[in-house]
Design a protein around this motif. Structure first.
Motif, PDB file in Angstrom:
ATOM      1  N   VAL A   1       0.865  -1.177   0.000  1.00  0.00           N
ATOM      2  CA  VAL A   1       0.000   0.000   0.000  1.00  0.00           C
ATOM      3  C   VAL A   1       0.897   1.221   0.000  1.00  0.00           C
ATOM      4  CG1 VAL A   1      -1.749   1.299   1.282  1.00  0.00           C
ATOM      5  CG2 VAL A   1      -1.833  -1.210   1.261  1.00  0.00           C
ATOM      6  N   ASN A   2       0.841   2.018  -1.072  1.00  0.00           N
ATOM      7  CA  ASN A   2       1.653   3.238  -1.207  1.00  0.00           C
ATOM      8  C   ASN A   2       3.141   2.990  -0.942  1.00  0.00           C
ATOM      9  OD1 ASN A   2      -0.564   4.802  -1.868  1.00  0.00           O
ATOM     10  ND2 ASN A   2      -0.961   5.371   0.262  1.00  0.00           N
ATOM     11  N   GLY A   3       3.649   1.902  -1.453  1.00  0.00           N
ATOM     12  CA  GLY A   3       5.073   1.600  -1.329  1.00  0.00           C
ATOM     13  C   GLY A   3       5.452   0.884  -0.047  1.00  0.00           C
ATOM     14  N   ALA A   4       4.527   0.773   0.892  1.00  0.00           N
ATOM     15  CA  ALA A   4       4.799   0.049   2.145  1.00  0.00           C
ATOM     16  C   ALA A   4       4.357  -1.393   1.974  1.00  0.00           C
ATOM     17  CB  ALA A   4       4.051   0.705   3.311  1.00  0.00           C
ATOM     18  N   VAL A   5       5.250  -2.320   2.303  1.00  0.00           N
ATOM     19  CA  VAL A   5       4.967  -3.744   2.141  1.00  0.00           C
ATOM     20  C   VAL A   5       4.472  -4.306   3.473  1.00  0.00           C
ATOM     21  CG1 VAL A   5       5.953  -5.984   1.552  1.00  0.00           C
ATOM     22  CG2 VAL A   5       6.718  -3.939   0.350  1.00  0.00           C
ATOM     23  N   PHE A   6       3.308  -4.926   3.426  1.00  0.00           N
ATOM     24  CA  PHE A   6       2.724  -5.574   4.598  1.00  0.00           C
ATOM     25  C   PHE A   6       2.790  -7.077   4.390  1.00  0.00           C
ATOM     26  CE2 PHE A   6       0.826  -1.429   4.354  1.00  0.00           C
ATOM     27  CZ  PHE A   6       0.773  -1.001   5.673  1.00  0.00           C
ATOM     28  N   SER A   7       3.159  -7.798   5.444  1.00  0.00           N
ATOM     29  CA  SER A   7       3.286  -9.246   5.332  1.00  0.00           C
ATOM     30  C   SER A   7       2.621  -9.923   6.525  1.00  0.00           C
ATOM     31  CB  SER A   7       4.759  -9.656   5.261  1.00  0.00           C
ATOM     32  OG  SER A   7       4.863 -11.057   5.232  1.00  0.00           O
ATOM     33  N   LEU A   8       1.431 -10.411   6.303  1.00  0.00           N
ATOM     34  CA  LEU A   8       0.756 -11.182   7.345  1.00  0.00           C
ATOM     35  C   LEU A   8       1.451 -12.525   7.543  1.00  0.00           C
ATOM     36  CD1 LEU A   8      -2.974 -10.461   6.500  1.00  0.00           C
ATOM     37  CD2 LEU A   8      -1.574  -9.441   8.285  1.00  0.00           C
ATOM     38  N   GLY A   9       2.046 -13.035   6.486  1.00  0.00           N
ATOM     39  CA  GLY A   9       2.759 -14.304   6.576  1.00  0.00           C
ATOM     40  C   GLY A   9       3.946 -14.232   7.520  1.00  0.00           C
ATOM     41  N   LEU A  10       4.618 -13.087   7.549  1.00  0.00           N
ATOM     42  CA  LEU A  10       5.750 -12.912   8.471  1.00  0.00           C
ATOM     43  C   LEU A  10       5.275 -13.017   9.921  1.00  0.00           C
ATOM     44  CD1 LEU A  10       8.786 -12.321   8.472  1.00  0.00           C
ATOM     45  CD2 LEU A  10       8.219  -9.908   8.609  1.00  0.00           C
ATOM     46  N   VAL A  11       4.134 -12.398  10.201  1.00  0.00           N
ATOM     47  CA  VAL A  11       3.558 -12.476  11.545  1.00  0.00           C
ATOM     48  C   VAL A  11       3.108 -13.908  11.831  1.00  0.00           C
ATOM     49  CG1 VAL A  11       1.683 -11.650  13.022  1.00  0.00           C
ATOM     50  CG2 VAL A  11       2.846 -10.068  11.488  1.00  0.00           C
ATOM     51  N   LEU A  12       2.469 -14.552  10.864  1.00  0.00           N
ATOM     52  CA  LEU A  12       2.047 -15.947  11.041  1.00  0.00           C
ATOM     53  C   LEU A  12       3.234 -16.865  11.288  1.00  0.00           C
ATOM     54  CD1 LEU A  12      -0.705 -16.318   8.289  1.00  0.00           C
ATOM     55  CD2 LEU A  12      -1.032 -16.248  10.767  1.00  0.00           C
ATOM     56  N   ASP A  13       4.333 -16.627  10.574  1.00  0.00           N
ATOM     57  CA  ASP A  13       5.532 -17.444  10.738  1.00  0.00           C
ATOM     58  C   ASP A  13       6.093 -17.308  12.157  1.00  0.00           C
ATOM     59  OD1 ASP A  13       7.571 -19.200   9.595  1.00  0.00           O
ATOM     60  OD2 ASP A  13       8.915 -17.470   9.833  1.00  0.00           O
ATOM     61  N   ALA A  14       6.202 -16.081  12.644  1.00  0.00           N
ATOM     62  CA  ALA A  14       6.716 -15.858  14.002  1.00  0.00           C
ATOM     63  C   ALA A  14       5.775 -16.462  15.036  1.00  0.00           C
ATOM     64  CB  ALA A  14       6.901 -14.367  14.252  1.00  0.00           C
ATOM     65  N   LEU A  15       4.475 -16.295  14.837  1.00  0.00           N
ATOM     66  CA  LEU A  15       3.489 -16.851  15.760  1.00  0.00           C
ATOM     67  C   LEU A  15       3.541 -18.376  15.762  1.00  0.00           C
ATOM     68  CD1 LEU A  15       1.098 -16.317  17.674  1.00  0.00           C
ATOM     69  CD2 LEU A  15      -0.378 -16.405  15.671  1.00  0.00           C
ATOM     70  N   PHE A  16       3.654 -18.953  14.589  1.00  0.00           N
ATOM     71  CA  PHE A  16       3.719 -20.408  14.489  1.00  0.00           C
ATOM     72  C   PHE A  16       4.983 -20.958  15.148  1.00  0.00           C
ATOM     73  CE2 PHE A  16       4.761 -24.385  12.390  1.00  0.00           C
ATOM     74  CZ  PHE A  16       3.612 -25.096  12.695  1.00  0.00           C
ATOM     75  N   ASN A  17       6.122 -20.293  14.922  1.00  0.00           N
ATOM     76  CA  ASN A  17       7.368 -20.735  15.563  1.00  0.00           C
ATOM     77  C   ASN A  17       7.248 -20.665  17.086  1.00  0.00           C
ATOM     78  OD1 ASN A  17       8.806 -21.417  13.270  1.00  0.00           O
ATOM     79  ND2 ASN A  17       9.595 -19.350  12.999  1.00  0.00           N
ATOM     80  N   PHE A  18       6.644 -19.588  17.586  1.00  0.00           N
ATOM     81  CA  PHE A  18       6.451 -19.457  19.030  1.00  0.00           C
ATOM     82  C   PHE A  18       5.577 -20.583  19.562  1.00  0.00           C
ATOM     83  CE2 PHE A  18       3.605 -18.033  22.423  1.00  0.00           C
ATOM     84  CZ  PHE A  18       4.540 -17.849  23.433  1.00  0.00           C
TER      85      PHE A  18
END
Length: 131
Positions: free
Chosen positions: A60-77
């Motif tokens: 969005v307007n040059g900013a990259v959002f990654s829900l997968g990055l959050v999911l990956d960290a949550l899953f590892n935890f």
């Protein structure tokens, strides 16, 4: 001052802490291998991406959002927490319960009580007295 440092290092809790850090590091490597080698590819196959970090990524307007990055960290935890709970906490809690009830652990030999020993001795002596 050196004697105080020596006493501090020789104290059991410092040695236990050092062992815990080393074991924790080794355990983290095992969990990482399980997550990276088995679970992440399985989830990635479900989502059709090489890993979770690229799932649900948008810009969005040059900013990259990654829900997968959050999911990956949550899953590892959650994977580490579940492994610690089921492989460490649950067995130690069961052992503590047995000790509270006075039961021996499965690998500990059960020793007879004093009354049982005295009864066996008495019975053995009575058998010897009889002609």
């Amino acid at each position: 001052m050196v004697k105080g440092f020596k006493d501090f290092i020789a104290r059991g809790n410092v040695v236990d802490l050092a062992v815990a850090v080393v074991i924790g590091a080794a355990f983290a490597m095992v969990i990482s291998a399980i997550v990276d080698g088995l679970i992440t590819p399985l989830i990635a196959a479900i989502f059709g991406e090489p890993d979770l970090t690229s799932v649900a990524t948008f810009e969005v307007n040059g900013a990259v959002f990654s829900l997968g990055l959050v999911l990956d960290a949550l899953f590892n935890f959650l994977a580490v927490a579940a492994a610690i709970y089921f492989l460490v906490v649950v067995p130690l809690n069961k052992l503590a319960e047995r000790r509270k009830r006075g039961e021996a652990a499965p690998d500990e030999p059960v020793s007879p009580t004093e009354i049982q020993l005295l009864t066996e001795i008495r019975d053995a002596l009575e058998v010897r007295k009889q002609p």
